[in-house]
Design an enzyme around this catalytic site. Sequence first.
Site, PDB file in Angstrom:
ATOM      1  N   CYS A   1       0.822  -1.225   0.000  1.00  0.00           N
ATOM      2  CA  CYS A   1       0.000   0.000   0.000  1.00  0.00           C
ATOM      3  C   CYS A   1       0.851   1.269   0.000  1.00  0.00           C
ATOM      4  O   CYS A   1       0.349   2.347  -0.293  1.00  0.00           O
ATOM      5  CB  CYS A   1      -0.936   0.019   1.202  1.00  0.00           C
ATOM      6  SG  CYS A   1      -2.071  -1.361   1.209  1.00  0.00           S
TER       7      CYS A   1
ATOM      8  N   HIS B   1      -3.239   7.328   2.952  1.00  0.00           N
ATOM      9  CA  HIS B   1      -3.676   6.062   2.350  1.00  0.00           C
ATOM     10  C   HIS B   1      -5.053   5.730   2.924  1.00  0.00           C
ATOM     11  O   HIS B   1      -5.279   5.809   4.131  1.00  0.00           O
ATOM     12  CB  HIS B   1      -2.667   4.966   2.681  1.00  0.00           C
ATOM     13  CG  HIS B   1      -3.161   3.588   2.367  1.00  0.00           C
ATOM     14  ND1 HIS B   1      -3.690   3.255   1.143  1.00  0.00           N
ATOM     15  CD2 HIS B   1      -3.216   2.462   3.125  1.00  0.00           C
ATOM     16  CE1 HIS B   1      -4.038   1.978   1.163  1.00  0.00           C
ATOM     17  NE2 HIS B   1      -3.772   1.475   2.351  1.00  0.00           N
TER      18      HIS B   1
ATOM     19  N   ASN C   1     -10.160   0.082   0.214  1.00  0.00           N
ATOM     20  CA  ASN C   1      -8.704   0.141   0.212  1.00  0.00           C
ATOM     21  C   ASN C   1      -8.192  -0.340  -1.147  1.00  0.00           C
ATOM     22  O   ASN C   1      -8.280  -1.522  -1.466  1.00  0.00           O
ATOM     23  CB  ASN C   1      -8.175  -0.741   1.350  1.00  0.00           C
ATOM     24  CG  ASN C   1      -6.663  -0.739   1.446  1.00  0.00           C
ATOM     25  OD1 ASN C   1      -5.965  -0.260   0.549  1.00  0.00           O
ATOM     26  ND2 ASN C   1      -6.152  -1.283   2.540  1.00  0.00           N
TER      27      ASN C   1
HETATM   28  O1  UT7 Z   1      -3.668  -0.950   3.838  1.00  0.00           O
HETATM   29  C1  UT7 Z   1      -3.264  -1.397   5.102  1.00  0.00           C
HETATM   30  C2  UT7 Z   1      -3.808  -2.732   5.292  1.00  0.00           C
HETATM   31  N1  UT7 Z   1      -4.947  -3.000   6.033  1.00  0.00           N
HETATM   32  C3  UT7 Z   1      -5.539  -2.261   6.998  1.00  0.00           C
HETATM   33  O2  UT7 Z   1      -5.228  -1.152   7.266  1.00  0.00           O
HETATM   34  C4  UT7 Z   1      -6.628  -2.922   7.779  1.00  0.00           C
HETATM   35  C5  UT7 Z   1      -6.432  -2.742   9.250  1.00  0.00           C
HETATM   36  N2  UT7 Z   1      -7.450  -3.376  10.056  1.00  0.00           N
HETATM   37  C6  UT7 Z   1      -8.748  -3.057  10.024  1.00  0.00           C
HETATM   38  O3  UT7 Z   1      -9.156  -2.204   9.268  1.00  0.00           O
HETATM   39  C7  UT7 Z   1      -9.676  -3.731  10.988  1.00  0.00           C
HETATM   40  O4  UT7 Z   1      -8.920  -4.514  11.895  1.00  0.00           O
HETATM   41  C8  UT7 Z   1     -10.750  -4.623  10.315  1.00  0.00           C
HETATM   42  C9  UT7 Z   1     -11.756  -3.743   9.614  1.00  0.00           C
HETATM   43  C10 UT7 Z   1     -10.101  -5.573   9.336  1.00  0.00           C
HETATM   44  C11 UT7 Z   1     -11.494  -5.434  11.362  1.00  0.00           C
HETATM   45  O5  UT7 Z   1     -12.069  -4.580  12.337  1.00  0.00           O
HETATM   46  P1  UT7 Z   1     -11.867  -4.884  13.880  1.00  0.00           P
HETATM   47  O6  UT7 Z   1     -12.647  -3.879  14.605  1.00  0.00           O
HETATM   48  O7  UT7 Z   1     -10.389  -4.932  14.152  1.00  0.00           O
HETATM   49  O8  UT7 Z   1     -12.557  -6.294  14.033  1.00  0.00           O
HETATM   50  P2  UT7 Z   1     -11.923  -7.663  14.554  1.00  0.00           P
HETATM   51  O9  UT7 Z   1     -11.007  -8.241  13.531  1.00  0.00           O
HETATM   52  O10 UT7 Z   1     -11.411  -7.455  15.929  1.00  0.00           O
HETATM   53  O11 UT7 Z   1     -13.225  -8.569  14.609  1.00  0.00           O
HETATM   54  C12 UT7 Z   1     -14.314  -8.284  15.503  1.00  0.00           C
HETATM   55  C13 UT7 Z   1     -15.424  -9.273  15.225  1.00  0.00           C
HETATM   56  C14 UT7 Z   1     -14.955 -10.720  15.155  1.00  0.00           C
HETATM   57  O12 UT7 Z   1     -15.959 -11.514  15.741  1.00  0.00           O
HETATM   58  P3  UT7 Z   1     -15.776 -12.092  17.242  1.00  0.00           P
HETATM   59  O13 UT7 Z   1     -14.533 -12.905  17.183  1.00  0.00           O
HETATM   60  O14 UT7 Z   1     -15.650 -10.874  18.104  1.00  0.00           O
HETATM   61  O15 UT7 Z   1     -17.024 -12.863  17.427  1.00  0.00           O
HETATM   62  C15 UT7 Z   1     -14.908 -10.997  13.665  1.00  0.00           C
HETATM   63  O16 UT7 Z   1     -15.103 -12.358  13.374  1.00  0.00           O
HETATM   64  O17 UT7 Z   1     -16.028  -8.979  13.967  1.00  0.00           O
HETATM   65  C16 UT7 Z   1     -16.083 -10.177  13.177  1.00  0.00           C
HETATM   66  N3  UT7 Z   1     -15.960  -9.812  11.768  1.00  0.00           N
HETATM   67  C17 UT7 Z   1     -17.029  -9.513  11.008  1.00  0.00           C
HETATM   68  N4  UT7 Z   1     -18.337  -9.455  11.264  1.00  0.00           N
HETATM   69  C18 UT7 Z   1     -19.153  -9.101  10.268  1.00  0.00           C
HETATM   70  C19 UT7 Z   1     -14.844  -9.709  11.022  1.00  0.00           C
HETATM   71  N5  UT7 Z   1     -15.164  -9.335   9.769  1.00  0.00           N
HETATM   72  C20 UT7 Z   1     -16.500  -9.211   9.735  1.00  0.00           C
HETATM   73  C21 UT7 Z   1     -17.404  -8.848   8.722  1.00  0.00           C
HETATM   74  N6  UT7 Z   1     -18.724  -8.792   9.037  1.00  0.00           N
HETATM   75  N7  UT7 Z   1     -17.015  -8.530   7.473  1.00  0.00           N
END
Ligand code: UT7
Length: 324
Positions: A112, A251, A281
């Site tokens: 990225c 970004h 993204n």
């Molecule tokens: O370009 C640079 C590269 N990438 C990034 O910058 C991404 C950086 N990270 C993020 O943007 C965030 O971490 C995410 C958007 C990917 C995830 O958000 P989060 O608030 O960190 O969620 P999490 O991974 O802690 O997941 C929370 C919950 C989980 O469920 P449990 O384990 O709490 O029951 C996930 O399974 O949300 C669940 N979850 C979803 N639920 C509905 C994960 N993805 C989804 C989804 N829809 N698409």
Amino acid sequence: MGAVILGTGSCLPDRVLSNHDLEEIVETSDEWIRTRTGINTRRIAGKGEETYRLATVAAQRAMEMAGVIAEEIDLIIVATISSHMLMPSCACFVQKELGAVKAFAYDINAACSGFLFGIDIVDKYLRSDREKKILLIGAETLSSRTNWEDRNTCILFGDGAGAVVMEYRDEARGVVASNLCSDGNLWSLLCMHNAPSSNPDLSLADHPGTHILMEGREVFKYAVKAMEGAIVDLLSREKVDLDSIGLMIPHQANIRILNKLVSRLGIPPEKVFINVQKYGNTSAASIPIALDEANREGKLKADEFILVCSFGGGFTWGATLVRW
Ligand code: UT7
């Protein structure tokens, strides 16, 4: 003073994929995606919209704005991690499409951060060879490398391309400085494997596939701190305070990362350009697409400082200061 951006351009695929569309593909909801990422829609490439084709159209738009024709271009650099072929480079395909017969062309990979790292290459190149005209492009079709069964990642990414034409000008504008960083120790938190090796000695016992793999929460935490550090160091080194920044173009990964970064820096939110809600993204394409939109909306004012920052796989990150 240095490398000046003469023109900007961008190109997005026609197809719009909404959060509601994604509800039909994985177990997710529009509400979850909007509140956790700020993304409403993203563009997905279709037939005839390979990475090099999006890159070519973005480049044509940037050249048109710059008043430069293909035969005048000396160098084409494409930042990408999703070219349709590993060899030749995406840049060579762009050269062919444009008819930029004089140019040499190659790709760079800093995930990225590719476009940001590319600005630094172009700046340094132009300082040592002032007669050149350079096309720098960020282009991706990450939809081709997304695991459409993984709701942690497939909701985040989109396709598109952005481009700039740059030239050395002996004027008080252009790229001021960059502060670029990498930490390869953290590679496994955000990665994408190559195709399985045909040399058994080099193959992985358990090949994970060729999709994007990400530990989102870890990436999130690291991204905010890393970009903040890179910006603070850069501004203090250049003796520029945040109040003199006209516009920040980060970004576009996640609105929550951006909001956290903005509040930690103390920069007014109205000085931050955000379009992640429309395109998700787009990796190396996100900054040049945002730059082009900001430019065409008249948000880049002559003589003002533009602060650009990024974070991506590697990890790679950094900040760049440009006087417009
Ligand atoms: O370009 C640079 C590269 N990438 C990034 O910058 C991404 C950086 N990270 C993020 O943007 C965030 O971490 C995410 C958007 C990917 C995830 O958000 P989060 O608030 O960190 O969620 P999490 O991974 O802690 O997941 C929370 C919950 C989980 O469920 P449990 O384990 O709490 O029951 C996930 O399974 O949300 C669940 N979850 C979803 N639920 C509905 C994960 N993805 C989804 C989804 N829809 N698409």
